[in-house]
Design a protein around this motif. Structure first.
Motif, short mmCIF file in Angstrom:
data_model
loop_
_atom_site.label_atom_id
_atom_site.label_comp_id
_atom_site.label_asym_id
_atom_site.label_seq_id
_atom_site.Cartn_x
_atom_site.Cartn_y
_atom_site.Cartn_z
N UNK A 6 0.83 -1.20 0.00
CA UNK A 6 0.00 0.00 0.00
C UNK A 6 0.87 1.25 0.00
N UNK A 7 1.85 1.30 0.90
CA UNK A 7 2.85 2.36 0.89
C UNK A 7 4.20 1.72 0.58
N UNK A 259 -4.06 10.40 -12.86
CA UNK A 259 -4.36 9.50 -13.97
C UNK A 259 -4.69 8.10 -13.49
N UNK A 260 -3.97 7.64 -12.47
CA UNK A 260 -4.29 6.34 -11.89
C UNK A 260 -5.70 6.37 -11.31
N UNK A 261 -6.03 7.45 -10.60
CA UNK A 261 -7.36 7.57 -10.02
C UNK A 261 -8.44 7.60 -11.10
N UNK A 262 -8.20 8.33 -12.18
CA UNK A 262 -9.16 8.36 -13.29
C UNK A 262 -9.43 6.95 -13.81
N UNK A 290 -4.63 9.30 -1.23
CA UNK A 290 -5.02 7.90 -1.07
C UNK A 290 -6.25 7.69 -1.94
N UNK A 291 -6.32 6.52 -2.56
CA UNK A 291 -7.54 6.17 -3.31
C UNK A 291 -8.30 5.16 -2.46
N UNK A 350 -3.44 0.78 -3.58
CA UNK A 350 -2.24 1.53 -3.96
C UNK A 350 -2.49 2.56 -5.06
N UNK A 351 -1.87 3.73 -4.89
CA UNK A 351 -1.96 4.79 -5.91
C UNK A 351 -0.65 5.55 -5.99
#
Length: 372
Positions: A6-7, A259-262, A290-291, A350-351
């Motif tokens: 995650x981190x 972009x990852x979140x999108x 964080x997502x 993870x983001x």
């Protein structure tokens, strides 16, 4: 050990040599000044330029920054500050530590941030500040809180610890309130190799008070003359240099997170009828530190992702007013159903910005496959 934690442990790997060089430079430099020196001042100026804030005051941590804000407003015993019921604990401890009372407001059941509609019923003649906090991916409804502050004549402290670089309606995070706060804790979007924080304000008098409070009540001109009862919340010169080194690449890291979140949000939209709620789509008012999904079958999904070596994280599994440390300040007979719901359902995936496209696709595929 998870393949995709995650981190990640290598957040600063590409900056390793730069950090070593910075430590050597400061350690062998002629001034031997390791706190509140030229590099701290330079970082404050750089962030003033990037945010448009009139004043930036670097300090030891964002937790310390919140307490500096509360103290600068003259809040003390007998006073109340409205804070979110679902949040990191400093929003409450910063109030309690100076003898005031946190008043817990429920949160929005989707965005997980403090709901301005819950606030008017909590305001009394003792209310001295509102403290909305941005959470995970979403900035709080700052126009709403600013309007409430003006309506009731109450200052707003904007906890932007997780939201540096985010923008809502053209206004950067940290610039909405009378005072704002950033965090440089290691895993934050603009994290550093240690601790650190920043107070933002456009108010000259508040800025002067915060600067004194962070350095034992001294004004920076006459040493050992203490104008106020302050504290030690000073910033480290080595970390200031490190943040200045990393600042030019910060927008690229933010864009990668966005972009990852999108991509995640698009992939997870079809899962809404299966008990999975992704953050609201879009870029305005988004920070993507964080997502975090809201998942009815959270523990089952978490176990499934763990089997696939994907790290996850549950934040604040018990709302603040129900925590042993803060329950004495929880108003008798009140409840916070939305805070309890998001405590029971949130699951971060993870983001971090150096995830590869393949990593991101694998994580999204794994979430989707669990519900198929």
């Amino acid at each position: 050990m998870t393949t995709l934690p995650f981190f990640p442990p290598d957040l600063f790997e590409q900056d390793r040599q730069a950090l070593l060089d910075i430590v050597h430079e400061h350690g062998t430099g002629p001034s031997q000044k390791f706190i509140l020196g030229e590099r701290t001042a330079a970082l404050e100026e750089a962030l003033k330029a990037s945010t448009g804030a009139k004043h930036m005051i670097a300090c030891g941590s964002a937790t310390g920054a919140l307490e500096l804000c509360v103290r600068a407003l003259g809040i003390g015993p007998g006073d109340e500050v409205v804070v979110p019921a679902f949040c990191c604990q400093p929003v409450a401890s910063a109030v309690i530590n100076i003898g005031a009372t946190p008043v817990f407001a429920d949160v929005d059941p989707w965005t997980m941030v403090m709901d301005p509609e819950q606030v008017p019923s909590l305001i009394t003649e003792r209310t001295r500040a509102l403290m909305p906090a941005h959470i995970f991916s979403i900035m709080a409804d700052m126009p709403g809180f600013v309007e409430l502050g003006k309506r009731y004549g109450i200052p707003v402290i904007e906890d932007s610890a997780v939201a540096e670089g985010a923008v809502l309606d053209g206004v950067p995070a940290g610039r909405w309130g009378d005072l704002g706060v950033f965090s440089f804790f290691q895993v934050k979007a603009f994290g550093t190799a240690g601790e650190g924080g920043m107070v933002l304000t456009d108010d000259d008098e508040l800025a002067e008070v915060v600067r004194m409070l962070r350095n034992h009540g001294q004004d920076g001109r006459t040493r050992f003359t203490h104008h106020r009862i302050g504290q030690n919340s000073r910033f480290d010169e080595i970390l200031a240099s490190f943040q200045l080194h990393r600042l030019p690449s910060f927008p690229d890291r933010l864009e990668r997170r966005a972009r990852i979140a999108d991509y995640y949000t698009e992939r997870f939209a079809p899962l809404a009828d299966r008990g999975v709620l992704a953050p609201p789509a879009g870029r305005d008012g988004r920070c993507y530190y964080v997502y975090s999904l809201l998942v009815k079958r959270r523990e089952d999904l978490r176990a499934y992702l763990s089997e696939r070596q994907i790290g996850t994280h549950v934040y604040y599994p018990v709302p603040l007013p129900l925590q042993p440390a803060f329950s004495p300040w929880a108003a008798e007979g009140r409840s916070w159903p939305n805070a309890e719901q998001v405590s029971a359902r949130n699951l971060g995936i993870p983001i971090w910005p150096h995830l590869t496209d393949g990593d991101v696709e694998f994580i999204a595929d794994s979430v989707c496959e669990f519900f198929e």
